[in-house]
Motif scaffolding. Structure first.
Motif, PDB file in Angstrom:
ATOM      1  N   ARG A  57      -6.838  80.261  41.202  1.00  0.00           N
ATOM      2  CA  ARG A  57      -6.798  79.668  42.616  1.00  0.00           C
ATOM      3  C   ARG A  57      -7.979  79.869  43.445  1.00  0.00           C
ATOM      4  NH1 ARG A  57      -2.090  83.035  44.909  1.00  0.00           N
ATOM      5  NH2 ARG A  57      -1.100  83.045  42.978  1.00  0.00           N
ATOM      6  N   TYR A  58      -8.925  79.398  42.597  1.00  0.00           N
ATOM      7  CA  TYR A  58     -10.377  79.302  43.373  1.00  0.00           C
ATOM      8  C   TYR A  58     -10.164  78.057  44.582  1.00  0.00           C
ATOM      9  CZ  TYR A  58     -10.839  75.659  39.913  1.00  0.00           C
ATOM     10  OH  TYR A  58     -10.586  74.718  38.958  1.00  0.00           O
ATOM     11  N   PRO A  59     -11.320  78.061  45.539  1.00  0.00           N
ATOM     12  CA  PRO A  59     -11.292  76.923  46.262  1.00  0.00           C
ATOM     13  C   PRO A  59     -11.410  75.537  45.600  1.00  0.00           C
ATOM     14  CG  PRO A  59     -12.715  78.682  47.094  1.00  0.00           C
ATOM     15  CD  PRO A  59     -12.355  79.105  45.991  1.00  0.00           C
ATOM     16  N   GLY A  60     -10.731  74.621  45.929  1.00  0.00           N
ATOM     17  CA  GLY A  60     -11.125  73.301  45.315  1.00  0.00           C
ATOM     18  C   GLY A  60     -10.167  73.238  44.056  1.00  0.00           C
ATOM     19  N   ALA A  61      -9.498  73.978  43.595  1.00  0.00           N
ATOM     20  CA  ALA A  61      -8.703  73.799  42.285  1.00  0.00           C
ATOM     21  C   ALA A  61      -7.560  72.827  42.494  1.00  0.00           C
ATOM     22  CB  ALA A  61      -7.943  75.238  41.788  1.00  0.00           C
ATOM     23  N   ARG A  62      -7.564  71.877  41.567  1.00  0.00           N
ATOM     24  CA  ARG A  62      -6.557  70.897  41.652  1.00  0.00           C
ATOM     25  C   ARG A  62      -6.533  70.180  40.246  1.00  0.00           C
ATOM     26  NH1 ARG A  62      -6.069  67.697  45.675  1.00  0.00           N
ATOM     27  NH2 ARG A  62      -7.273  68.429  47.080  1.00  0.00           N
ATOM     28  N   VAL A  63      -5.335  69.672  39.685  1.00  0.00           N
ATOM     29  CA  VAL A  63      -4.948  69.053  38.714  1.00  0.00           C
ATOM     30  C   VAL A  63      -5.643  67.578  38.592  1.00  0.00           C
ATOM     31  CG1 VAL A  63      -2.874  67.741  39.267  1.00  0.00           C
ATOM     32  CG2 VAL A  63      -3.362  68.801  36.797  1.00  0.00           C
ATOM     33  N   ASP A  64      -5.933  67.492  37.336  1.00  0.00           N
ATOM     34  CA  ASP A  64      -6.844  65.997  36.933  1.00  0.00           C
ATOM     35  C   ASP A  64      -5.888  65.169  36.461  1.00  0.00           C
ATOM     36  OD1 ASP A  64      -6.760  67.037  34.744  1.00  0.00           O
ATOM     37  OD2 ASP A  64      -8.938  67.632  34.352  1.00  0.00           O
ATOM     38  N   ASN A  65      -4.801  65.323  36.499  1.00  0.00           N
ATOM     39  CA  ASN A  65      -3.712  64.335  36.060  1.00  0.00           C
ATOM     40  C   ASN A  65      -2.903  63.906  37.361  1.00  0.00           C
ATOM     41  OD1 ASN A  65      -2.762  64.758  32.770  1.00  0.00           O
ATOM     42  ND2 ASN A  65      -4.103  65.936  33.298  1.00  0.00           N
ATOM     43  N   GLU A  66      -2.493  62.523  37.226  1.00  0.00           N
ATOM     44  CA  GLU A  66      -1.708  62.132  38.306  1.00  0.00           C
ATOM     45  C   GLU A  66      -0.443  63.029  38.511  1.00  0.00           C
ATOM     46  OE1 GLU A  66      -2.167  59.104  39.691  1.00  0.00           O
ATOM     47  OE2 GLU A  66      -3.609  58.178  38.596  1.00  0.00           O
ATOM     48  N   SER A  67      -0.309  63.446  39.691  1.00  0.00           N
ATOM     49  CA  SER A  67       0.994  64.421  39.871  1.00  0.00           C
ATOM     50  C   SER A  67       2.202  63.938  39.395  1.00  0.00           C
ATOM     51  CB  SER A  67       0.958  64.469  41.564  1.00  0.00           C
ATOM     52  OG  SER A  67      -0.166  65.065  42.303  1.00  0.00           O
ATOM     53  N   VAL A 221     -16.863  62.117  37.384  1.00  0.00           N
ATOM     54  CA  VAL A 221     -16.572  61.088  38.047  1.00  0.00           C
ATOM     55  C   VAL A 221     -15.773  61.145  39.311  1.00  0.00           C
ATOM     56  CG1 VAL A 221     -16.844  59.900  35.499  1.00  0.00           C
ATOM     57  CG2 VAL A 221     -14.280  60.625  36.460  1.00  0.00           C
ATOM     58  N   PRO A 222     -15.798  60.237  40.163  1.00  0.00           N
ATOM     59  CA  PRO A 222     -14.792  60.538  41.435  1.00  0.00           C
ATOM     60  C   PRO A 222     -13.513  60.659  40.915  1.00  0.00           C
ATOM     61  CG  PRO A 222     -16.370  58.400  41.593  1.00  0.00           C
ATOM     62  CD  PRO A 222     -16.286  58.951  40.182  1.00  0.00           C
ATOM     63  N   ALA A 223     -13.105  61.814  41.718  1.00  0.00           N
ATOM     64  CA  ALA A 223     -11.485  62.011  41.414  1.00  0.00           C
ATOM     65  C   ALA A 223     -10.538  60.964  41.844  1.00  0.00           C
ATOM     66  CB  ALA A 223     -11.269  63.578  42.402  1.00  0.00           C
ATOM     67  N   ALA A 250       3.092  55.951  24.349  1.00  0.00           N
ATOM     68  CA  ALA A 250       1.631  55.698  24.480  1.00  0.00           C
ATOM     69  C   ALA A 250       0.749  56.509  23.626  1.00  0.00           C
ATOM     70  CB  ALA A 250       1.400  55.957  26.211  1.00  0.00           C
ATOM     71  N   PHE A 251      -0.228  56.047  23.297  1.00  0.00           N
ATOM     72  CA  PHE A 251      -1.235  56.960  22.387  1.00  0.00           C
ATOM     73  C   PHE A 251      -1.393  58.309  23.160  1.00  0.00           C
ATOM     74  CE2 PHE A 251      -5.309  57.918  20.596  1.00  0.00           C
ATOM     75  CZ  PHE A 251      -4.911  57.934  19.252  1.00  0.00           C
ATOM     76  N   GLN A 252      -1.999  58.115  24.387  1.00  0.00           N
ATOM     77  CA  GLN A 252      -2.621  59.460  24.822  1.00  0.00           C
ATOM     78  C   GLN A 252      -2.216  59.564  26.429  1.00  0.00           C
ATOM     79  OE1 GLN A 252      -6.557  60.054  23.789  1.00  0.00           O
ATOM     80  NE2 GLN A 252      -5.597  61.220  22.051  1.00  0.00           N
ATOM     81  N   GLY A 253      -1.064  59.276  26.822  1.00  0.00           N
ATOM     82  CA  GLY A 253      -0.293  59.346  27.890  1.00  0.00           C
ATOM     83  C   GLY A 253      -0.574  57.847  28.790  1.00  0.00           C
ATOM     84  N   GLY A 254      -0.534  57.890  30.130  1.00  0.00           N
ATOM     85  CA  GLY A 254      -0.496  56.811  30.968  1.00  0.00           C
ATOM     86  C   GLY A 254      -1.898  56.973  31.813  1.00  0.00           C
ATOM     87  N   VAL A 255      -1.878  55.724  32.778  1.00  0.00           N
ATOM     88  CA  VAL A 255      -3.360  55.905  33.687  1.00  0.00           C
ATOM     89  C   VAL A 255      -2.732  55.079  34.828  1.00  0.00           C
ATOM     90  CG1 VAL A 255      -4.468  54.055  32.441  1.00  0.00           C
ATOM     91  CG2 VAL A 255      -5.703  55.700  34.031  1.00  0.00           C
ATOM     92  N   ILE A 256      -3.030  55.356  35.902  1.00  0.00           N
ATOM     93  CA  ILE A 256      -2.707  54.602  37.036  1.00  0.00           C
ATOM     94  C   ILE A 256      -3.885  53.690  37.539  1.00  0.00           C
ATOM     95  CG2 ILE A 256      -1.987  54.527  39.420  1.00  0.00           C
ATOM     96  CD1 ILE A 256      -0.154  56.968  38.707  1.00  0.00           C
ATOM     97  N   LYS A 257      -3.741  52.335  37.380  1.00  0.00           N
ATOM     98  CA  LYS A 257      -4.647  51.363  37.852  1.00  0.00           C
ATOM     99  C   LYS A 257      -4.072  50.378  38.767  1.00  0.00           C
ATOM    100  CE  LYS A 257      -7.768  50.415  33.690  1.00  0.00           C
ATOM    101  NZ  LYS A 257      -7.851  49.338  32.552  1.00  0.00           N
ATOM    102  N   ASN A 258      -4.898  50.366  39.868  1.00  0.00           N
ATOM    103  CA  ASN A 258      -4.206  49.407  40.982  1.00  0.00           C
ATOM    104  C   ASN A 258      -2.786  49.728  41.317  1.00  0.00           C
ATOM    105  OD1 ASN A 258      -6.703  48.162  40.610  1.00  0.00           O
ATOM    106  ND2 ASN A 258      -5.862  46.941  39.040  1.00  0.00           N
ATOM    107  N   ASP A 259      -2.403  51.140  41.477  1.00  0.00           N
ATOM    108  CA  ASP A 259      -1.125  51.511  41.598  1.00  0.00           C
ATOM    109  C   ASP A 259      -0.126  51.314  40.852  1.00  0.00           C
ATOM    110  OD1 ASP A 259      -1.667  53.328  43.617  1.00  0.00           O
ATOM    111  OD2 ASP A 259      -0.930  52.149  45.369  1.00  0.00           O
ATOM    112  N   SER A 288     -11.059  53.439  40.553  1.00  0.00           N
ATOM    113  CA  SER A 288      -9.557  53.433  40.605  1.00  0.00           C
ATOM    114  C   SER A 288      -9.065  54.776  40.493  1.00  0.00           C
ATOM    115  CB  SER A 288      -9.177  52.462  39.773  1.00  0.00           C
ATOM    116  OG  SER A 288      -9.370  52.765  38.445  1.00  0.00           O
ATOM    117  N   ALA A 289      -9.402  55.744  39.401  1.00  0.00           N
ATOM    118  CA  ALA A 289      -8.611  56.982  39.016  1.00  0.00           C
ATOM    119  C   ALA A 289      -9.681  57.726  38.031  1.00  0.00           C
ATOM    120  CB  ALA A 289      -7.593  56.578  38.164  1.00  0.00           C
ATOM    121  N   ASN A 290      -9.585  58.846  38.230  1.00  0.00           N
ATOM    122  CA  ASN A 290     -10.899  59.725  37.507  1.00  0.00           C
ATOM    123  C   ASN A 290     -10.943  59.564  36.251  1.00  0.00           C
ATOM    124  OD1 ASN A 290      -8.653  61.136  36.422  1.00  0.00           O
ATOM    125  ND2 ASN A 290      -8.931  62.913  37.771  1.00  0.00           N
ATOM    126  N   PHE A 291      -9.697  59.452  35.264  1.00  0.00           N
ATOM    127  CA  PHE A 291     -10.017  59.045  33.661  1.00  0.00           C
ATOM    128  C   PHE A 291      -9.891  57.588  33.228  1.00  0.00           C
ATOM    129  CE2 PHE A 291      -8.397  63.514  32.943  1.00  0.00           C
ATOM    130  CZ  PHE A 291      -9.750  64.205  33.252  1.00  0.00           C
TER     131      PHE A 291
END
Ligand code: NA7
Length: 546
Positions: A57-67, A221-223, A250-259, A288-291
């Motif tokens: 719960r440190y300041p700035g903690a957030r997940v790096d996968n799309e909610s 890379v930008p979050a 999917a091989f390794q999950g999804g990614v959001i590009k252009n919504d 577009s997205a961090n990963f």
């Protein structure tokens, strides 16, 4: 079905199932096990549900996968009733989500919190496991599910003088519950992985001076975090089942590009297109997205020359963001391929080094000599600090398992068996000699490389199906053969060897912990293959299992 029905058991009873961990995996395991009518009790060291998110719960903690992806799929009601506010949920929002799910299914009543499982011992005479807690009590159960997390056991530190620091020490993975105020203080941070990259900008804004001690620079890379567009969320909710189905293929999950959520691997090599085309694609990914860079071209993780084109793109971005060229060069990774350590998602990280109150100290060639009463000593120089923050990472994948004294058949100890050659599991789910003991996101499963909650849900369904098969005969036990385990270790190594990952010292390779065997800790053959292999293992039951 009444999914809130409690097994109403208490310590001392013989149970069907004990679950260790109340994070995403433990919560769903408890829900599903209970739904199937087993008696069950869960334990967690933390004071409440949340697992990783309870502690970090440190300041700035957030997940790096799309909610919208980093969420349970087992409950269409939860999918529809819950709405995410940010594209990458912050730790407080994730805890609110845990609270929502735990309340909805009354999951807390079968968990005992603030309780650490110290030992898990198998009896060959009764075929039961006995679990002892740090309170001195014990519980016995036929099945054990270790839902103990992949990044939950903090790395043990051995800095000389560690305990002599006279100021305040903080560990990001054990952050205090009450707010911490660094204003007016000289603060030091050790560690610049994902955690340090998230934390450092927040501390810099309030500290009198912040000194960052960096051993290895990260590629960050930008979050691309932002409020979730309500229309997008509605669209996902309207087709959630389909989104989850496509992700599972999917091989390794999804990614959001252009919504739009896209799945699957790109077909083009980075080396087959012009430099201009490549640059334009990387620029699109960057914005577009961090990963997204992982999905830019099909060889960025397998071919060093292709990888270098991405790395150079990111290095140029870092140079452009950092004013002092000497500081920029320190922040630029040159010695390992990009994405062979998990990419960090940053919000204002590099710009932080343009502040007058921030300095960067490289401890690569001159390691930290000691922690002293007043600060940190590097190359004979003393850095005076009021507070010192350790963002030094985890004994990933295996640490939470080997921290427990687990004794199987014939006195066999998991900790000893994994100490020399690395973890031995079949499918990351079970180990020979440890019957009816299951791991969720265990070592050598696709954990860390696939959508973690979807993987956990899949594994839990697999585990509970095995329990159901054995339920009618209390004498039955299940464990993999050593041959199946050996085959899996080789398959995992082969899958990793097709990529650049084994060339880099990272927690994926166990290389961040001194003395830990350097072997791939996760299966990189993709989730689709993994699902087939788990199904085959059952179809081949007599061959792969005892
Ligand atoms: P990481 O990524 O393992 O980062 C730990 C950092 O701490 C990294 O920069 C380390 O440098 C540094 N570290 C560790 N030990 C030392 C010592 N002895 N001296 C100096 N520096 C040290 O952990 P995180 O918590 O940031 O992230 C873990 C995962 O959580 C992340 O991948 C995401 O998936 C979420 P090193 O690289 O070892 O030189």
């Amino acid at each position: 079905m009444d999914t809130s029905k409690s097994s109403r058991v208490k310590p001392g009873d013989d149970l069907d199932v004990v679950i260790v961990g109340a994070g995403f995996s433990g919560l769903y395991a408890l829900y599903h096990v209970r739904e199937m009518g087993f008696s069950v009790l869960g334990y967690d060291d933390g004071g409440d549900v949340g697992g990783t998110w309870y502690w970090n719960r440190y300041p700035g903690a957030r997940v790096d996968n799309e909610s919208v992806e980093y969420s349970f799929s087992f409950s269409p009601e939860v999918e529809q009733e819950w709405s995410w506010s940010e594209r990458y949920a912050s730790q407080p929002e994730l805890l609110r989500y845990f609270d929502f799910v735990a309340n909805k299914y009354d999951l807390r009543k079968d968990f005992q919190f603030n309780t650490q499982i110290k030992s898990v011992t198998f009896s060959e005479s009764t075929n039961l496991w006995t679990l002892r807690t740090d309170h001195g009590d014990a519980v016995s159960a036929r099945f054990v599910i270790l839902a103990t997390g992949i990044l939950s056991a903090p790395k043990q530190l051995d800095f000389p003088g560690l305990d002599t620091f006279g100021g305040n020490s903080y560990y990001t993975s054990r952050w205090p519950h009450e707010p911490v105020d660094f204003s007016g203080q000289g603060v030091g941070v050790i560690g610049t992985g994902s955690t340090g990259v998230q934390l450092i900008p927040h501390v810099a804004k309030v500290a009198r001076h912040l000194t960052v001690f960096q051993r290895t620079p990260s590629y960050a890379v930008p979050a691309c975090n932002r409020p979730v567009d309500p229309e997008f969320q509605d669209r996902v909710k309207a087709q959630y089942a389909e989104v989850r189905r496509r992700e599972s293929l999917a091989f390794q999950g999804g990614v959001i590009k252009n919504d739009e959520i896209t799945f699957g691997l790109p077909q083009t090599s980075a080396l087959s297109v012009s430099a201009e085309e490549r640059e334009a694609e990387y620029e699109r990914c960057w914005n577009s997205a961090n990963f997204t860079l992982y999905w830019s071209y099909n060889d960025v993780l397998t071919d060093r020359a292709a990888n270098e084109t991405v790395a150079e793109f990111v290095r140029a971005k870092i140079r452009a963001k950092v004013d002092d060229p000497a500081v920029a060069e320190l922040l630029i990774p040159t010695e390992y391929a990009i994405m062979t350590k998990r990419l960090c998602a940053e919000i204002g990280y590099y710009e932080t080094y343009n502040r007058d109150n921030v300095s960067l100290v490289s401890v690569k060639d001159t390691p930290i000599e000691a922690i002293t009463h007043t600060g940190v000593q590097v190359a004979g120089r003393k850095y005076e600090l009021d507070s010192l923050i350790f963002a030094t990472g985890f004994d990933a994948m295996t640490g939470a398992v080997t921290n427990i004294d687990i004794e199987g058949r014939e006195g066999r100890q998991i900790r000893e068996e994994w100490a020399t050659h690395g973890p031995r599991t079949y499918l990351g789910l079970m180990s020979n000699g440890f019957p009816n003991l299951f791991y969720v996101s265990g070592p050598s499963s696709p954990a860390a490389l696939f959508a973690p909650i979807m993987l956990a849900e899949f594994q839990i369904r697999w585990i509970v199906a095995r329990m159901q098969e054995m339920h009618s005969d209390p004498k039955r036990t299940l464990e993999p053969t050593t041959a199946a385990e050996q085959r899996w270790i080789e398959q995992s190594k082969e899958a990793a060897d097709r990529t650049l990952l084994p060339q880099t010292d990272s927690w994926y390779m166990g290389a961040n912990i001194p003395g830990k065997p350097r072997v791939i800790q996760a299966y990189m053959g993709g989730f689709v293959n993994y699902q087939h292999l788990c199904a085959d293992a059952v179809a081949n039951g007599s061959k792969d299992f005892v």
